[in-house]
Design a protein around this motif. Structure first.
Motif, PDB file in Angstrom:
ATOM      1  N   PHE A  56       0.815  -1.222   0.000  1.00 44.00           N
ATOM      2  CA  PHE A  56       0.000   0.000   0.000  1.00 44.00           C
ATOM      3  C   PHE A  56       0.848   1.271   0.000  1.00 44.00           C
ATOM      4  O   PHE A  56       0.495   2.246  -0.652  1.00 44.00           O
ATOM      5  CB  PHE A  56      -0.895   0.038   1.252  1.00 44.00           C
ATOM      6  CG  PHE A  56      -2.286  -0.449   1.022  1.00 44.00           C
ATOM      7  CD1 PHE A  56      -2.593  -1.790   1.071  1.00 44.00           C
ATOM      8  CD2 PHE A  56      -3.303   0.445   0.752  1.00 44.00           C
ATOM      9  CE1 PHE A  56      -3.883  -2.242   0.855  1.00 44.00           C
ATOM     10  CE2 PHE A  56      -4.594   0.011   0.532  1.00 44.00           C
ATOM     11  CZ  PHE A  56      -4.891  -1.346   0.591  1.00 44.00           C
ATOM     12  N   HIS A  57       1.892   1.269   0.787  1.00 46.32           N
ATOM     13  CA  HIS A  57       2.656   2.498   1.032  1.00 46.32           C
ATOM     14  C   HIS A  57       3.951   2.538   0.233  1.00 46.32           C
ATOM     15  O   HIS A  57       4.432   1.500  -0.232  1.00 46.32           O
ATOM     16  CB  HIS A  57       2.961   2.629   2.528  1.00 46.32           C
ATOM     17  CG  HIS A  57       1.755   2.857   3.368  1.00 46.32           C
ATOM     18  ND1 HIS A  57       1.001   1.831   3.882  1.00 46.32           N
ATOM     19  CD2 HIS A  57       1.153   4.005   3.766  1.00 46.32           C
ATOM     20  CE1 HIS A  57      -0.018   2.323   4.570  1.00 46.32           C
ATOM     21  NE2 HIS A  57       0.048   3.639   4.508  1.00 46.32           N
ATOM     22  N   PRO A  58       4.536   3.718   0.080  1.00 46.92           N
ATOM     23  CA  PRO A  58       5.841   3.816  -0.572  1.00 46.92           C
ATOM     24  C   PRO A  58       6.925   3.195   0.302  1.00 46.92           C
ATOM     25  O   PRO A  58       6.854   3.246   1.532  1.00 46.92           O
ATOM     26  CB  PRO A  58       6.072   5.334  -0.700  1.00 46.92           C
ATOM     27  CG  PRO A  58       4.747   5.975  -0.416  1.00 46.92           C
ATOM     28  CD  PRO A  58       4.010   5.045   0.480  1.00 46.92           C
ATOM     29  N   GLY A  59       7.939   2.639  -0.329  1.00 46.53           N
ATOM     30  CA  GLY A  59       9.142   2.247   0.378  1.00 46.53           C
ATOM     31  C   GLY A  59      10.133   3.402   0.364  1.00 46.53           C
ATOM     32  O   GLY A  59       9.868   4.457  -0.219  1.00 46.53           O
ATOM     33  N   PRO A  60      11.297   3.243   0.985  1.00 51.06           N
ATOM     34  CA  PRO A  60      12.284   4.338   1.042  1.00 51.06           C
ATOM     35  C   PRO A  60      12.677   4.880  -0.324  1.00 51.06           C
ATOM     36  O   PRO A  60      12.824   6.092  -0.500  1.00 51.06           O
ATOM     37  CB  PRO A  60      13.474   3.679   1.754  1.00 51.06           C
ATOM     38  CG  PRO A  60      12.865   2.609   2.593  1.00 51.06           C
ATOM     39  CD  PRO A  60      11.718   2.071   1.790  1.00 51.06           C
ATOM     40  N   GLY A  61      12.852   4.000  -1.319  1.00 53.35           N
ATOM     41  CA  GLY A  61      13.216   4.477  -2.649  1.00 53.35           C
ATOM     42  C   GLY A  61      12.136   5.340  -3.276  1.00 53.35           C
ATOM     43  O   GLY A  61      12.428   6.342  -3.934  1.00 53.35           O
TER      44      GLY A  61
END
Length: 299
Positions: free
Chosen positions: A247-252
């Motif tokens: 669902f959410h963005p990762g660090p990149g």
């Protein structure tokens, strides 16, 4: 009601039993990731060797002393940045605020503007645009030059109508203007919900279409405001950029998103409370439409 909204409503009625069942299933099986730990305010300045965060850009020190900008030379100024929003603003999917949106954007702005950035984050998982207006009353600073608004996914999943969504955005913008008259508003585009790996079909397509519609309305809203800018989320189709919950963005993804926001803020001329020197379209066109962008989002 627009034709697209009518068609979406009809589809929702016809598919409602399946959509409801899929929604309940997603809530049950999707991992609940925490908000990123770490400070929710800080000062970054150019020209100092980094030491506080391994993810900082070269020559940028997170949480530097307020006087640090003076050491960077006579051209250095100060940009007071407020970031308000939902779980993506809060950094869900990142291990620390340094690699979440707030940390990445603050660092990118220091590099892009060669100025000191004093930032503050006011965000909470699950908030809608209407709830965000209440949240900022609790902890927003008395002064800021630029407010980044990251909200909308919970309005999508909550089936908020287009008219109510725009009314909520108006109220949120009014509250921010009341707190800091003259501040500039940057509305981040909604993510491509139709690409969320965690959502099964047809729920993914249904909510994705709603996200596209709300984001288009947000862009039109920004075009009508003299102090607002809509920045579509950049193209990030690689599923590897998403967080583990799908669902959410990762660090990149947070890093790519932050660089696009910093570019738009720099090109618009939002420099430490100064007036934009060159009129530009309210919705930047270099980024792709939200229907082709970020692989993760908030809940």
């Amino acid at each position: 009601m627009r034709a697209g909204e009518w068609a979406g409503t009809t589809a929702a009625i016809l598919l409602s039993p399946l959509l409801i069942a899929q929604g309940l299933w997603v809530r049950r099986v999707t991992p609940k990731l925490p908000e990123a730990p770490g400070p929710r305010e800080g000062v970054l300045a150019p020209g100092i060797t980094p030491h506080a965060a391994p993810h900082a850009a070269p020559n940028v020190t997170p949480h530097a002393a307020p006087h640090a900008a003076a050491e960077a030379g006579p051209s250095a100024g100060v940009l007071r940045l407020l970031i308000v929003g939902d779980s993506s603003a809060a950094g869900v999917g990142a291990a620390h605020q340094d690699e979440a949106l707030a940390g990445r954007l603050s660092t990118a702005l220091v590099s892009a503007l060669a100025t000191e950035v004093r930032w503050r984050l006011v965000a909470r998982t699950g908030v809608t645009a209407r709830e965000l207006a209440v949240l900022i009353d609790e902890s927003a600073p008395a002064r800021f030059d630029v407010a980044l608004i990251v909200v909308g996914v919970n309005d999508v999943t909550g089936l908020r109508s287009m008219r109510a969504w725009l009314r909520d955005i108006d109220a949120l913008a009014t509250r921010l203007r009341d707190i800091a008259p003259g501040a500039r508003l940057v509305a981040s585009g909604l993510p491509p919900v139709h690409r969320f790996p965690a959502l099964p079909q047809p729920l993914r397509a249904f909510l994705g279409a709603r996200a596209v519609a709300l984001d288009a309305a947000l862009a039109r809203w920004a075009q009508r405001q003299p102090d607002a800018l809509h920045v579509p989320i950049p193209d990030m189709a690689d599923p590897a950029l998403a967080a583990s919950d799908g669902f959410h963005p990762g660090p990149g993804a947070y890093a790519i998103w932050a660089l696009e926001l910093a570019r738009a803020i720099r090109e618009r001329g939002y420099l430490g409370g100064s007036e934009a020197t060159t009129p530009r379209p309210a919705s930047t066109q270099r980024a792709r439409s939200s229907s082709d962008s970020k692989p993760g989002a908030s809940t």
